[in-house]
Design a protein around this motif. Sequence first.
Motif, PDB file in Angstrom:
ATOM      1  N   GLY A  25      56.389  51.118   7.376  1.00 33.80           N
ATOM      2  CA  GLY A  25      57.407  51.964   6.780  1.00 33.80           C
ATOM      3  C   GLY A  25      57.564  51.569   5.321  1.00 33.80           C
ATOM      4  O   GLY A  25      57.451  50.409   4.958  1.00 33.80           O
ATOM      5  N   GLU A  27      59.709  52.694   1.546  1.00 34.30           N
ATOM      6  CA  GLU A  27      60.792  53.456   0.967  1.00 34.30           C
ATOM      7  C   GLU A  27      60.396  53.864  -0.440  1.00 34.30           C
ATOM      8  O   GLU A  27      59.768  53.100  -1.161  1.00 34.30           O
ATOM      9  CB  GLU A  27      62.078  52.620   0.931  1.00 34.30           C
ATOM     10  N   TYR A  47      65.647  50.216  -4.287  1.00 34.68           N
ATOM     11  CA  TYR A  47      66.086  50.599  -2.939  1.00 34.68           C
ATOM     12  C   TYR A  47      66.883  49.416  -2.395  1.00 34.68           C
ATOM     13  O   TYR A  47      66.340  48.328  -2.226  1.00 34.68           O
ATOM     14  CB  TYR A  47      64.881  50.886  -2.035  1.00 34.68           C
ATOM     15  N   LYS A  52      67.283  49.645   3.183  1.00 35.26           N
ATOM     16  CA  LYS A  52      65.917  49.540   3.709  1.00 35.26           C
ATOM     17  C   LYS A  52      65.940  49.105   5.170  1.00 35.26           C
ATOM     18  O   LYS A  52      65.288  49.705   6.013  1.00 35.26           O
ATOM     19  CB  LYS A  52      65.111  48.503   2.921  1.00 35.26           C
ATOM     20  N   SER A  53      66.702  48.048   5.446  1.00 35.02           N
ATOM     21  CA  SER A  53      66.701  47.508   6.802  1.00 35.02           C
ATOM     22  C   SER A  53      67.286  48.494   7.805  1.00 35.02           C
ATOM     23  O   SER A  53      66.886  48.513   8.962  1.00 35.02           O
ATOM     24  CB  SER A  53      67.453  46.173   6.852  1.00 35.02           C
ATOM     25  N   ARG A  55      67.116  51.741   7.291  1.00 35.15           N
ATOM     26  CA  ARG A  55      66.332  52.962   7.063  1.00 35.15           C
ATOM     27  C   ARG A  55      67.202  54.147   6.636  1.00 35.15           C
ATOM     28  O   ARG A  55      67.017  55.268   7.094  1.00 35.15           O
ATOM     29  CB  ARG A  55      65.489  53.295   8.282  1.00 35.15           C
ATOM     30  N   HIS A  56      68.139  53.838   5.758  1.00 34.13           N
ATOM     31  CA  HIS A  56      68.979  54.897   5.200  1.00 34.13           C
ATOM     32  C   HIS A  56      68.219  55.634   4.110  1.00 34.13           C
ATOM     33  O   HIS A  56      67.469  55.035   3.350  1.00 34.13           O
ATOM     34  CB  HIS A  56      70.260  54.325   4.606  1.00 34.13           C
ATOM     35  N   GLY A  57      68.438  56.906   4.037  1.00 34.66           N
ATOM     36  CA  GLY A  57      67.848  57.727   2.998  1.00 34.66           C
ATOM     37  C   GLY A  57      68.782  58.884   2.704  1.00 34.66           C
ATOM     38  O   GLY A  57      69.777  59.094   3.394  1.00 34.66           O
ATOM     39  N   GLU A 114      63.951  58.011  -0.128  1.00 33.68           N
ATOM     40  CA  GLU A 114      63.185  58.466   1.035  1.00 33.68           C
ATOM     41  C   GLU A 114      62.611  57.284   1.795  1.00 33.68           C
ATOM     42  O   GLU A 114      61.860  56.504   1.242  1.00 33.68           O
ATOM     43  CB  GLU A 114      62.051  59.393   0.577  1.00 33.68           C
ATOM     44  N   GLY A 115      62.949  57.189   3.067  1.00 39.51           N
ATOM     45  CA  GLY A 115      62.408  56.153   3.935  1.00 39.51           C
ATOM     46  C   GLY A 115      61.316  56.731   4.814  1.00 39.51           C
ATOM     47  O   GLY A 115      61.605  57.502   5.715  1.00 39.51           O
ATOM     48  N   ARG A 118      61.496  56.084   8.618  1.00 40.51           N
ATOM     49  CA  ARG A 118      62.478  56.910   9.310  1.00 40.51           C
ATOM     50  C   ARG A 118      61.871  58.237   9.738  1.00 40.51           C
ATOM     51  O   ARG A 118      62.105  58.702  10.847  1.00 40.51           O
ATOM     52  CB  ARG A 118      63.675  57.138   8.397  1.00 40.51           C
TER      53      ARG A 118
END
Length: 123
Positions: A25, A27, A47, A52-53, A55-57, A114-115, A118
Amino acid sequence: MNASLKKFLAGGVALQLAFVATCHGAEFIVIKPKYKADTIVAPDPEYPTLAKSQRHGGQGIFRLIINEKTGVVDEVQVFKGTGHGELNREAIMTLFKWRFKPGIKQRDVAISFEGVGRANELH
């Protein structure tokens, strides 16, 4: 080391990094070039580690109020938030570092966090 060998090795390293990013994955932060028109300094935000951990975007739109004489960003307003406070804060803090050519009074900037990991989970 000759130039051809350096290019070959650099290409191999880039390919390996792309593979690792795809598997684990990755980001990305996207700011289209049109939003950076007339800028003198326009760094991209980092980011945030927490985002990141988890996986928010999201995509936010931020309105910059710019000192017309100096090009310094005096105010950043959240026109449309990303949906995540840590992403909004990172965008705002970075946008205060932007500098414009004199004569610009206002600029709306869309920033997309953008992740990739995710997106893969959703399918």
